[in-house]
Scaffold this active site. Structure first.
Site, short mmCIF file in Angstrom:
data_model
loop_
_atom_site.label_atom_id
_atom_site.label_comp_id
_atom_site.label_asym_id
_atom_site.label_seq_id
_atom_site.Cartn_x
_atom_site.Cartn_y
_atom_site.Cartn_z
N ARG A 51 39.60 -27.76 -2.33
CA ARG A 51 40.17 -27.27 -1.07
C ARG A 51 39.73 -25.81 -0.88
NH1 ARG A 51 44.99 -25.40 -1.20
NH2 ARG A 51 45.89 -27.15 -2.33
N TYR A 103 37.53 -26.30 27.06
CA TYR A 103 37.55 -27.61 26.40
C TYR A 103 38.99 -28.14 26.38
CZ TYR A 103 37.13 -31.11 22.74
OH TYR A 103 37.18 -32.28 22.03
N ASP A 175 33.81 -19.42 21.62
CA ASP A 175 33.46 -20.81 21.30
C ASP A 175 32.02 -21.02 21.73
OD1 ASP A 175 33.03 -23.57 21.30
OD2 ASP A 175 35.08 -24.05 21.94
N LYS A 200 28.87 -31.22 17.47
CA LYS A 200 28.00 -31.32 18.64
C LYS A 200 26.56 -30.95 18.25
CE LYS A 200 32.09 -32.14 20.27
NZ LYS A 200 32.92 -31.15 20.90
C1 LIG Z 1 34.27 -30.72 20.82
C2 LIG Z 1 34.65 -29.34 21.15
C3 LIG Z 1 35.69 -28.69 20.47
C4 LIG Z 1 36.52 -29.39 19.41
O1 LIG Z 1 35.78 -29.73 18.29
P1 LIG Z 1 36.05 -31.03 17.37
O2 LIG Z 1 34.96 -30.96 16.37
O3 LIG Z 1 36.00 -32.23 18.26
O4 LIG Z 1 37.41 -30.86 16.78
C5 LIG Z 1 35.96 -27.38 20.80
N1 LIG Z 1 35.26 -26.73 21.77
C6 LIG Z 1 34.27 -27.33 22.44
C7 LIG Z 1 33.54 -26.57 23.49
C8 LIG Z 1 33.93 -28.65 22.17
O5 LIG Z 1 32.95 -29.24 22.86
#
Ligand SMILES: *Cc1c(COP(=O)(O)O)cnc(C)c1O
Length: 384
Positions: A51, A103, A175, A200
């Site tokens: 962890r 998001y 982000d 992504k």
């Molecule tokens: C998918 C996404 C998230 C969340 O991420 P996960 O890996 O699905 O938990 C946060 N911000 C953006 C812009 C995203 O596309």
């Protein structure tokens, strides 16, 4: 080797990486272990419990720090777990000013979870500096920026936000999921924290869920590492390996995402049945100049509205696509289409959604790396 000196397109492959010490394996082994033998209590090779640390995860974290031009990276079980860790830096009474076109899951964790713990979130159109400044007070601790925004592809000026954060002594978190570090490196522009859903573009193959944070400040890194270990939302070694493998082709994939994105955006813009196309590469895009200044290219994320702007038409279009897959998520090699109002943004109340422009007729594309001619043929038949 001073790997920091390499160009970005080499750092994706070599950044922070060395051959494994045991046998020289070029890729790090997937260390499937929860614990590590100690010679005497406290005497060990740097790893105690998975962890806290795992060597495969450490290799990924070194890569992430390198490609985001940061000093420290932390990997999490998902993008949401990474966001969760950032907000846990705060305490009841603190306030956050956030992008309004956000998001859906980020909106949900802010509004439905952390608001109940006494943290106040203001969702503000961040193209308007005055609006952002109006919501800053002595309780404000964090600016949360997502750019390009999801799904309306607004571009927020990271340098301007960094200046505001500095003037008011706030943390600036960005982000960077939509752009990826291939297009934009927020720490170079003055941000304190870069967050990724590595699910992504970084992973890039729609086969893993993982999140990350990258920072420069060591004290901030330590506070986040404490939360990472205390809350325990860490990725397993196989997931860390998959993302590390994905990053090695990030630059070649992104180059094609950008080329195909341009081809699809230009096709949609000239189509007689299309009312509006959201893509920051157009000179007519309201934030095109900011995009040009802070991004190296414009990416493969595009949203558009059919001239009917109706739920029925949008559903008919996304359901008849054949090369594009109707699915949530983005950033993989395959092209995806989504309907934000009923899918990714369904957790945002309809009035709020429509106010920011996420209408029932809006369709979002994650343009993949197939032959763009096939993508245009597919869109042509779906729109006819
Ligand atoms: C998918 C996404 C998230 C969340 O991420 P996960 O890996 O699905 O938990 C946060 N911000 C953006 C812009 C995203 O596309």
């Amino acid at each position: 080797m001073a790997k920091k000196k390499l160009y970005f397109n080499s750092r994706t492959i070599h950044g922070g990486q060395q051959p494994d010490k045991a046998y020289g394996s070029v890729m790090p082994p997937v260390y499937f272990t929860s614990t590590y033998a100690q010679e005497k209590p406290g005497t060990h090779l740097g790893y105690e419990y998975s962890r806290s640390h795992n060597p495969t995860r450490s290799a990924l974290e070194a890569s992430l720090a390198n490609i985001e031009s940061g000093a420290h990276a932390l990997a999490f079980a998902s993008g949401m777990a990474a966001i969760d860790a950032v907000i846990k830096l705060l305490k009841p009474g603190d306030e956050v000013v956030s992008t309004n076109d956000l998001y859906g899951g980020t909106y949900r964790i802010f509004d439905k979870m952390f608001a109940a713990y006494g943290i106040t979130f203001h969702f503000v159109p961040m193209g308007d500096m005055g609006a952002v400044e109006k919501h800053i007070n002595t309780n404000t601790k964090l600016l949360w920026v997502e750019t390009p925004t999801n799904p309306l592809m607004q571009v927020i000026d990271i340098k301007a936000m960094a200046a505001l954060a500095e003037a008011h002594k706030l943390l600036l978190a960005v982000d960077n999921t939509f752009a990826s570090p291939y297009l934009q490196r927020p720490l170079e522009l003055g941000a304190d924290i870069v967050m990724h859903s590595a699910t992504k573009y970084l992973g890039g193959h729609s086969d893993v869920v993982l999140g990350s944070l990258v920072v420069n400040d060591t004290d901030l890194a330590n506070r986040l590492a404490f939360i990472q270990n205390a809350s325990g939302a860490v990725p397993g070694p196989m997931d860390a390996f998959l993302v590390l493998r994905g990053i090695k082709t990030l630059h070649v994939r992104m180059q094609r995402h950008c080329e195909n994105g341009r081809a699809v955006a230009e096709f949609l813009a000239q189509h007689p049945n299309i009312q509006k196309v959201y893509w920051p590469g157009f000179e007519t895009h309201p934030n095109h100049e900011v995009a040009k200044a802070q991004m190296d290219d414009f990416g493969g994320m595009i949203s558009f509205v059919h001239k009917d702007n109706s739920l029925e038409k949008a559903v008919a279009i996304v359901s008849s696509l054949q090369v594009f897959t109707l699915a949530e998520s983005l950033g993989g090699v395959e092209s995806l289409a989504g309907h934000p109002a009923s899918m990714t943004h369904a957790s945002i109340p309809k009035e709020k959604r429509e106010k920011t422009g996420v209408t029932d007729g809006l369709i979002r594309l994650s343009v993949g790396i197939e032959d763009s001619k096939d993508l245009i043929v597919d869109l042509t038949q779906a729109l006819s």
